[in-house]
Scaffold this motif. Structure first.
Motif, PDB file in Angstrom:
ATOM      1  N   UNK A 179      62.786  39.401  25.392  1.00  0.00           N
ATOM      2  CA  UNK A 179      63.223  38.441  26.282  1.00  0.00           C
ATOM      3  C   UNK A 179      63.840  37.441  26.005  1.00  0.00           C
ATOM      4  N   UNK A 180      64.803  37.662  24.461  1.00  0.00           N
ATOM      5  CA  UNK A 180      65.268  36.969  23.985  1.00  0.00           C
ATOM      6  C   UNK A 180      66.385  37.533  22.672  1.00  0.00           C
ATOM      7  N   UNK A 181      67.174  36.499  22.363  1.00  0.00           N
ATOM      8  CA  UNK A 181      68.182  36.905  21.177  1.00  0.00           C
ATOM      9  C   UNK A 181      67.232  36.294  19.555  1.00  0.00           C
ATOM     10  N   UNK A 182      66.218  37.024  19.410  1.00  0.00           N
ATOM     11  CA  UNK A 182      65.703  36.622  18.063  1.00  0.00           C
ATOM     12  C   UNK A 182      66.927  37.887  16.919  1.00  0.00           C
ATOM     13  N   UNK A 183      66.337  37.853  15.920  1.00  0.00           N
ATOM     14  CA  UNK A 183      66.890  38.028  14.582  1.00  0.00           C
ATOM     15  C   UNK A 183      67.410  39.320  15.107  1.00  0.00           C
ATOM     16  N   UNK A 185      61.897  41.039  31.616  1.00  0.00           N
ATOM     17  CA  UNK A 185      61.066  40.400  32.557  1.00  0.00           C
ATOM     18  C   UNK A 185      59.980  39.642  31.282  1.00  0.00           C
ATOM     19  N   UNK A 186      60.196  37.941  31.721  1.00  0.00           N
ATOM     20  CA  UNK A 186      59.494  36.983  31.473  1.00  0.00           C
ATOM     21  C   UNK A 186      58.334  36.855  30.986  1.00  0.00           C
ATOM     22  N   UNK A 238      56.890  35.043  40.041  1.00  0.00           N
ATOM     23  CA  UNK A 238      59.211  35.141  40.096  1.00  0.00           C
ATOM     24  C   UNK A 238      59.473  36.173  39.987  1.00  0.00           C
ATOM     25  N   UNK A 239      60.131  36.956  40.341  1.00  0.00           N
ATOM     26  CA  UNK A 239      61.216  37.986  40.081  1.00  0.00           C
ATOM     27  C   UNK A 239      62.018  38.106  38.540  1.00  0.00           C
ATOM     28  N   UNK A 240      61.855  39.089  38.328  1.00  0.00           N
ATOM     29  CA  UNK A 240      62.503  39.302  36.881  1.00  0.00           C
ATOM     30  C   UNK A 240      64.307  38.688  37.588  1.00  0.00           C
ATOM     31  N   UNK A 241      65.060  38.197  36.062  1.00  0.00           N
ATOM     32  CA  UNK A 241      65.597  37.256  36.220  1.00  0.00           C
ATOM     33  C   UNK A 241      67.090  38.501  36.255  1.00  0.00           C
ATOM     34  N   UNK A 242      67.887  38.287  36.753  1.00  0.00           N
ATOM     35  CA  UNK A 242      69.325  39.459  36.712  1.00  0.00           C
ATOM     36  C   UNK A 242      68.913  40.608  36.282  1.00  0.00           C
ATOM     37  N   UNK A 243      69.423  41.235  36.095  1.00  0.00           N
ATOM     38  CA  UNK A 243      68.782  42.899  35.306  1.00  0.00           C
ATOM     39  C   UNK A 243      67.808  43.197  34.326  1.00  0.00           C
ATOM     40  N   UNK A 244      66.980  42.101  34.131  1.00  0.00           N
ATOM     41  CA  UNK A 244      65.478  42.248  32.954  1.00  0.00           C
ATOM     42  C   UNK A 244      64.851  43.366  34.488  1.00  0.00           C
ATOM     43  N   UNK A 245      63.862  43.492  33.388  1.00  0.00           N
ATOM     44  CA  UNK A 245      62.565  44.513  34.187  1.00  0.00           C
ATOM     45  C   UNK A 245      61.550  44.805  33.536  1.00  0.00           C
ATOM     46  N   UNK A 246      60.704  44.804  33.886  1.00  0.00           N
ATOM     47  CA  UNK A 246      59.336  44.406  33.042  1.00  0.00           C
ATOM     48  C   UNK A 246      59.819  45.633  32.173  1.00  0.00           C
ATOM     49  N   UNK A 247      58.209  45.567  31.265  1.00  0.00           N
ATOM     50  CA  UNK A 247      58.316  46.320  29.807  1.00  0.00           C
ATOM     51  C   UNK A 247      57.758  48.502  30.597  1.00  0.00           C
TER      52      UNK A 247
END
Length: 666
Positions: free
Chosen positions: A459-463, A475-476, A499-508
């Motif tokens: 859900x984030x651009x980590x290393x 999804x967050x 809230x609904x997942x943003x853009x193309x993201x989906x829950x796990x």
């Protein structure tokens, strides 16, 4: 004090007897005395795993509660640690010490590791440095066994001698607390640690005084800080545990030893483990401990130049010539069934190995296991770990989910960048293990970049995302139904979609469900029929596997000390049928195995969920799919986990619409 009989102390628990080995002018500590050694108890089921002891009158007694009682089949209700002899039902007071002036004082040798290893640098003080021995008097007596007279003492007496507590016996004991020339005294530790001897005495006395006044309600609780030091989880943790044992705090509510971070097992493990490992449909799973995985696949073992010689006691007899490097011990653990490792076979697909076993006439699972063990003993089959750097044994695809593996939680990050990922790195040290490892093939050049592909559900651009080939956006926290919990806290955090997942993201759950659907679709073309797989499973705790090797006599079959027997001196060999076309259907339903006798549970306690499954199918929060409880979406999954977890009882009817749901342990 010498002559004191402490056996009627209210805090006394149980003090098993330890056999002593005659080594000429001194003795060495041996194994625990077992029920199988005593004629009166030798007929007990699992007698090798039951521990007799002395009562306050010096008579042998057999209390319940040890491992042999847990797994016995003939008798039930004896897996309780009571001050009762299980054979007669008589109550008794256990004896703590033989230091009553009536028993013989003999010299016992204790290993002294205090001058062999620099724990800060992780280096031995000189090549081949080994522990020395100190000889101290211990009170003992002779016990008649089925094999003749044997000298024994209590575990408590050995512990006091190891610590150097001089109770009036002969030998190399410190003069007093201020003797800095003998290990483990307050004065000795002061020069090693810089901690004042007076502070050590104060803490010890205040702890013991509080334990006495509260009847054992003194508690150690530790976090990850201690675990960053060499031998932290064994020696440092053990010191705290021993303080609790000596002061009667272990097993008392509000007392004892508690920790978090490390070998964690979360409270709802039965439910989560069932779904994560698909044991509701098939099994056993093919799991592996992450420490071994990263130690070998990142080639840290090649850079590890630490000799284990200083860790062996001067009188240690086990594993000669095998204990000089951690890689040797790992290899021995895998082939004897103490550790899992994948891939299982060297350059061989386990499905192909099973086909060969079938072609050789093996019909039953037991026959397959015996064939695999025989082939391995004869060198026709080997473990992949024996040639871990061979290209055929490299991991190819890595999935990262719910963790920042690269850069944060991976063991040996820099080595992983070099050998596992093949990217830029800051590895500075050379290969240091050459010539130290006998059981694993040494390649002149270590592989660079073993992985072909890294998937990341993030859900984030980590290393980890930066190093991944494919990042699937998830999804967050407040865009999905989910559960979080720890092994320390007595509550769950259910997450509710705000809230609904943003853009193309989906829950796990939706992400993995779509992947399962694609695999099932491809399987109809490439693997349309059910196939048999061969799984090597390590001997598992909380099962009768714990009794596979009695008396502490661990024998390596590769050295000719034993025969390779699956489930005893060799991994368990299991045949598992897999239908890859059904993966999608199985992933969205709670499988039928949980409704079979002993089909569901954890920690060796099993039952069946027949009644619960019917309730789940009728529940508006779960419902039915293909005649089974539905796991179609994440909300249903969370509800099922909450409803079938045996370690918890909800304070209110479970409903994932509750933002924060506190639970009470049953």
């Amino acid at each position: 004090m010498p002559g004191e009989n402490p056996s009627r102390d209210s805090n006394v628990k149980f003090y098993p007897l330890v056999t002593l080995k005659d080594e000429g002018d001194h003795y060495g500590s041996g194994r625990f005395l077992r029920a199988s050694d005593i004629k009166a108890y030798a007929g007990e089921e699992n007698a090798e795993w039951k521990l007799p002891l002395f009562d306050s009158d010096g008579e042998l007694r057999l209390p319940g509660g040890s491992l042999g009682f847990r797994w016995e089949k003939k008798k039930v209700g004896r897996w309780n640690l009571k001050k009762e002899d299980v054979t007669s039902g008589d109550a008794f007071e256990p004896m703590r010490s033989l230091a009553d002036g009536k028993n013989e004082d003999v010299q016992v040798e204790f290993a002294d590791f205090t001058h062999t290893f620099n724990t800060t640098l992780g280096q031995s003080e000189g090549k081949g440095a080994k522990a020395t021995g100190s000889r101290r008097g211990v009170p003992t007596r002779i016990v008649e066994t089925v094999n003749g007279p044997v000298r024994v003492t209590t575990a408590f007496d050995l512990l006091m001698a190891q610590f150097g507590v001089n109770r009036g016996f002969s030998g190399d004991y410190p003069e007093d607390y201020d003797d800095a020339t003998r290990p483990y005294t307050p004065a000795w530790q002061e020069q090693e640690t810089g901690v004042s001897r007076n502070l050590v005495l104060r803490v010890a006395r205040e702890w013991a005084d509080t334990a006495e006044k509260t009847k054992g309600k003194c508690l150690f609780i530790t976090g990850s800080g201690i675990l960053h030091w060499y031998h932290s989880g064994s020696l440092t943790y053990r010191a705290g545990a021993v303080m609790g044992i000596l002061t009667g705090c272990q097993g008392v509510n509000g007392g004892g030893f508690a920790h978090y971070v490390g070998t964690e097992k979360i409270r709802p493990f039965a439910a989560l483990g069932t779904l994560a490992a698909a044991t509701d449909w098939t099994g056993p799973p093919r799991h592996q401990n992450s420490t071994s995985y990263f130690y070998f696949y990142t080639d840290q073992w090649r850079h590890d130049g630490i000799s284990l010689d200083p860790l062996w006691a001067p009188r240690a007899e086990v594993f000669p010539n095998k204990g000089k490097h951690a890689a040797n011990l790992n290899m021995m653990a895998v082939r004897n069934g103490w550790l899992p490792f994948n891939p299982q076979f060297d350059k061989r697909n386990p499905m192909d190995v099973l086909r060969e076993a079938r072609a050789a006439g093996c019909k039953t699972e037991k026959e397959v296991g015996a064939w695999v063990a025989k082939q391995t003993k004869e060198g026709k089959l080997d473990f992949a770990l024996a040639d871990i750097d061979a290209p055929q044994n490299h991991p190819k695809v890595l999935w990262i989910w719910r963790g920042n593996l690269i850069g944060t939680s991976m063991r040996g990050h820099e080595y992983a960048l070099k050998h596992l990922l093949g990217t830029h790195n800051n590895v500075l040290g050379p290969d240091r293990a050459k010539g130290m490892v006998d059981d694993i093939k040494w390649h002149r050049d270590a592989p660079l970049g073993k992985l072909d592909l890294i998937y990341n559900v993030n859900l984030r651009m980590d290393s980890s995302a930066n190093y991944s080939d494919i990042v699937l956006p998830t999804a967050h926290w407040y865009e999905k139904y989910d559960l979080t919990c720890t092994d320390l806290h007595s509550f769950f955090h259910p997450f509710t979609r705000a809230h609904d997942p943003a853009w193309e993201s989906k829950d796990d759950w939706e992400t993995f469900k779509m992947i399962a659907q694609k695999i099932s679709e491809l399987a109809k073309t490439f693997m349309p029929d059910p196939v048999e797989d061969l799984v090597l499973n390590a001997l598992i705790t909380d099962t009768p596997d714990e009794m596979a090797q009695p008396m502490g006599e661990l024998r390596d079959w590769r050295s000719g000390e034993a025969e390779p027997i699956p489930g005893k001196t060799f991994p368990n060999v299991k045949v598992v049928e897999r239908d890859y076309t059904k993966i999608a259907d199985m992933s969205v339903t709670l499988g039928p195995k949980v409704a079979q006798p002993d089909g569901y549970g954890a920690k060796g306690i099993k039952g069946d969920l027949t009644e619960v499954c019917e309730e789940l199918k009728e529940s508006y929060l779960v419902g039915e799919k293909n005649g089974l409880p539905s796991l179609e979406d994440a909300r249903q999954v969370a509800e099922v986990i909450l409803r079938i977890s045996p370690a918890w009882r909800p304070t209110a009817r479970s409903h994932c619409g509750i933002r924060h749901w506190s639970l009470s342990p049953t």
